[in-house]
Design an enzyme around this catalytic site. Structure first.
Site, short mmCIF file in Angstrom:
data_model
loop_
_atom_site.label_atom_id
_atom_site.label_comp_id
_atom_site.label_asym_id
_atom_site.label_seq_id
_atom_site.Cartn_x
_atom_site.Cartn_y
_atom_site.Cartn_z
N GLU A 90 -0.70 18.86 -5.88
CA GLU A 90 -2.00 18.92 -6.55
C GLU A 90 -2.97 17.86 -6.06
O GLU A 90 -4.02 17.64 -6.68
CB GLU A 90 -1.79 18.78 -8.07
CG GLU A 90 -0.85 19.82 -8.68
CD GLU A 90 0.64 19.47 -8.56
OE1 GLU A 90 0.95 18.40 -7.99
OE2 GLU A 90 1.48 20.27 -9.00
N SER B 112 0.86 -1.18 0.00
CA SER B 112 0.00 0.00 0.00
C SER B 112 0.89 1.22 0.00
O SER B 112 1.93 1.23 0.68
CB SER B 112 -0.88 0.05 1.25
OG SER B 112 -2.02 -0.74 1.11
#
Lengths: 140, 140
Positions: free
Chosen positions: A62, A55
């Site tokens: 952004e 993960s």
């Protein structure tokens, strides 16, 4: 309504399982995908699970990119979320699909932060469930 | 089709702008939200922007939580994505909405990693655009 962000939600099937279990490789792919999108990287956080699976998230100026992998299923769940006019989230999506060798792609685009005149923000989906591999993403 | 994960996508409007600009407070809220969801925290990555705004992610054993804030708009974009039977992503969603003092909530639930017999993974949305504040989330 104009949206602040574009969030690509993708399920990649029949990926290369060896890639999906390699933390350093997954991190490298996600960091390079952020750069492909012309995003500015701020932070990264990745974790490898036992016995398998990775993960990780790349926080960008952004917004963020995220990945969760299930090598035993050949499956990866991807999020690519960017704001502003200068980034190209689809470039990142193509890059990740390419490097995971994903054969089947289920992708939706979510317009995040669509505002009305009362300052109420919402989102909207356009769904593109498709089988057939990379060429679909490349022509999106 | 059974889904591997549940991903809540939320736009919170008319939040407390002072909270939205405070990196330490936002991080604290997101970490506690992960614990509210009964998730196991693996990594965190937060960043404060100039002049304002915070982005951050909590990587959990069960996927991730993410936030991006626009204090000047009273707006926060939230992702709460968990896998498995033991976590409660809606508990995290309620916790974040409560602590950001969000007045209006636009929320969708995405079922991630729905597989068919050919090992093809997809996703599905259920959309709940609602105005009216916390009580809506609490009764979801």
């Amino acid at each position: 309504m104009k949206a602040i962000g574009c969030h690509i939600i993708a399920e990649f099937s029949h990926c290369n399982p060896e890639t999906l279990t390699d933390l350093n490789l997954i991190k490298d792919i996600m960091v390079k995908a952020a750069l492909e999108a012309k995003a500015e990287i701020k932070e990264t956080a990745f974790h490898r699970f036992t016995p398998q699976g990775v993960s990780g998230v790349v926080v960008i100026a952004e917004s963020h990119l995220a990945i969760h992998t299930w090598p035993e299923l050949g499956y990866a769940a991807i999020d690519i979320y960017t704001c502003g006019e200068t980034t190209d989230p689809w470039a990142a999506c193509r890059f990740v699909a390419d490097h995971l060798e994903a054969q089947d792609l289920s992708i939706s685009e979510v317009k995040r932060g669509m505002s009305n005149s009362r300052g109420y923000f919402s989102h909207a989906f356009s769904k593109t469930h498709i089988t057939g591999g990379l060429k679909v993403v490349q022509s999106a």
